[in-house]
Scaffold this active site. Structure first.
Site, PDB file in Angstrom:
ATOM      1  CB  THR A 180      -0.941   0.067   1.228  1.00 58.49           C
ATOM      2  OG1 THR A 180      -1.757  -1.086   1.247  1.00 58.49           O
ATOM      3  CG2 THR A 180      -1.804   1.296   1.211  1.00 58.49           C
TER       4      THR A 180
ATOM      5  CB  VAL B 120     -12.697  -4.906  -1.089  1.00 56.42           C
ATOM      6  CG1 VAL B 120     -12.424  -3.410  -1.011  1.00 56.42           C
ATOM      7  CG2 VAL B 120     -13.255  -5.281  -2.457  1.00 56.42           C
ATOM      8  N   GLY B 121      -9.747  -4.673   0.633  1.00 56.08           N
ATOM      9  CA  GLY B 121      -9.169  -4.257   1.912  1.00 56.08           C
ATOM     10  C   GLY B 121      -9.652  -2.877   2.322  1.00 56.08           C
TER      11      GLY B 121
ATOM     12  CB  THR C  53       0.038   1.018   5.212  1.00 54.76           C
ATOM     13  OG1 THR C  53       0.706  -0.240   5.002  1.00 54.76           O
ATOM     14  CG2 THR C  53       0.839   1.824   6.214  1.00 54.76           C
ATOM     15  N   GLY C  54      -1.639  -1.581   6.396  1.00 52.33           N
ATOM     16  CA  GLY C  54      -1.597  -2.647   7.392  1.00 52.33           C
ATOM     17  C   GLY C  54      -2.557  -3.762   7.047  1.00 52.33           C
TER      18      GLY C  54
ATOM     19  N   GLY D 284      -5.646  -4.984   6.483  1.00 44.94           N
ATOM     20  CA  GLY D 284      -6.848  -4.227   6.154  1.00 44.94           C
ATOM     21  C   GLY D 284      -8.091  -4.562   6.945  1.00 44.94           C
TER      22      GLY D 284
END
Lengths: 306, 306
Positions: free
Chosen positions: B175, B204-205, B226-227, B229
């Site tokens: 990301t 889907v994140g 970011t991570g 999700g």
């Protein structure tokens, strides 16, 4: 404490009923009452709030009066694309699906995503493949066909702009939803929608988005929204109600009313929501002409349109 | 007031650099510095924060070091599926795309959705059609191919479980994202991702979900996450930071740190975020081993990994 309790909605909008369609009005009320009675019975039998909202939304999906499941409107391509979400306020687990076609009960797939995958949300062709892979029930185009929805679509198809779902004589936002608090004080929410008539380009509304159209948290409340989805996404409406309670110290009613009647109204965002907290308080504000809705607990039960 | 200002990230995770890959480390820092310099230059020239975050994320999408655009990882089917979102904190308008394939710059499509459609989010095959219809640049499979990503995918393909994006020797969440405040004090955020290696079923994140991975509001701040999700979706993380400021009276740093180091950490949610408020305060917390990140204003500029 007045638990268990359940509330449901079948969409908001300017809903006009007069002498010539009073029978339709009764059909809507009957359908809402049926879903409410079934949902409340489940809670009395000890089902969890999450079980209850899933199964209650299934009942609404199976009724062609509402824009979800069987009653889904037509997209610009003449298809039926459905979105759904469910959230468990005890565990904060959630499941969501977007862009399903042919699936009889999208909320069941959302629930399966919650229970059996490491994901929260799946979308599009591969989400449909997932539903097939897991043997969810599919229906043919004729199952989803209704002359009323077809006529609504036919009227506007080919136009560049997307027109909203219509019902009766006024504009109406489809979507169905349920929120419940079970005997243990756990809250859950589920929402399901057929989107908007003539919607194009794979538009996703607020219904399947956790925090926007659907949210649940035992600390605050469970919420399901209906209305002009884009405003609900930008406002992160469901989670906004929750945050006003958790960080702003508002009670459920104050938070929900503020969001619908002030925050959304100010920017022209039309719609409503249903919400329940872990004590069984229920709030169902809307800033449109009407909202198909109902609530039931041990003391009280009603369904209303205007 | 220290405006304009910009911050960027290129993903979080346990990032291990030692003697044998010190050159790679320098490449990452160089890429981050390049994007930061370009982004800050735009702000100095008077571009809006929204323009700036879009164009800065494009630079990161065009760099194959990061899991977004050109550097996107492989899905379970060996494809590259990309999601992106952008939000303007002045107008609260937003645009998002999910499940794009072949599009060179997903963030540009998200920005177009914000500017030129009545929607906030589009997804799947029809969203790809939209990108073609609007003549966005498409690239062939070879553009998105990288031996490193392919090897990562090859290692785990066929396994039932989805494995995360890897980079260097440790697990890493891909990301990219940018947040900026322009000379007028308007804040904006943009995020773009290639998802997770071997991801299946159209997952889907949080990146394209307004309120979860991306959010901006002049009243509070602009955020890009970011991570892992799913934790960011359940926690509605980006909007949670905003609400803790708006309703809870927290400052940016306190709110962002609380969400990453307490709320997420408690439930095992790994990742980080970058945030900026309208005064130019920047905060970049993460609870993982490292996060590719950098910030720049008139007084200060740095890029870091650990």
């Amino acid at each position: 404490m007045n638990i268990p309790a359940i509330a449901i909605h079948g969409g908001s909008g300017t809903i006009v009923f007069d002498a010539k369609n009073s029978e339709l009005k009764n059909e809507y009320l009957k359908a809402l009452n049926h879903a409410l009675d079934e949902g409340f019975e489940m809670l009395k039998e000890g089902l969890s709030a999450t079980d209850c909202v899933c199964k209650t939304v299934m009942i609404l999906e199976d009724c062609n009066l509402f824009n979800a499941g069987k009653g889904s409107v037509f997209t610009a391509k003449g298809l039926h694309e459905m979105d759904a979400a469910i959230m468990d306020g005890k565990t904060l687990n959630a499941g969501a699906v977007a862009g399903l076609r042919g699936v009889k009960n999208p909320v069941l797939v959302a629930w399966d995503v919650l229970q059996n995958t490491p994901f929260v949300m799946i979308a599009g062709e591969e989400a449909i493949e997932y539903a097939r892979h897991k043997n969810f029930k599919f229906e043919s185009d004729s199952y989803f066909f209704s002359q009323l929805r077809y006529n609504q679509w036919h009227e506007i198809r080919g136009d560049d702009i997307m027109k909203l779902d219509h019902s009766g004589e006024g504009a109406k936002f489809g979507t169905v939803g349920a929120v419940a608090v079970d005997a243990e004080g756990n809250v859950s929410a589920a929402t399901s929608t057929g989107g908007m008539t003539n919607k194009a380009w794979g538009r996703v509304g607020d219904s399947p988005l956790i925090g926007s159209g659907t949210y649940a948290n035992n600390k605050t409340c469970a919420i399901s929204c209906t209305g002009h989805g884009e405003y609900f996404i930008r406002g992160v409406v469901a989670y906004d109600v929750s945050c006003r309670m958790e960080y702003g110290g508002m009670k459920l009613e104050q938070a929900a009313n503020h969001v619908i009647h002030k925050k959304l109204k100010r920017v022209g965002g039309e719609g409503g929501l249903i919400a329940v907290d872990s004590s069984g308080n229920i709030c169902m504000p809307f800033n449109t002409g009407g909202m198909y809705r109902g609530m039931k607990n041990k003391m009280d039960s009603f369904t209303r349109i205007l």
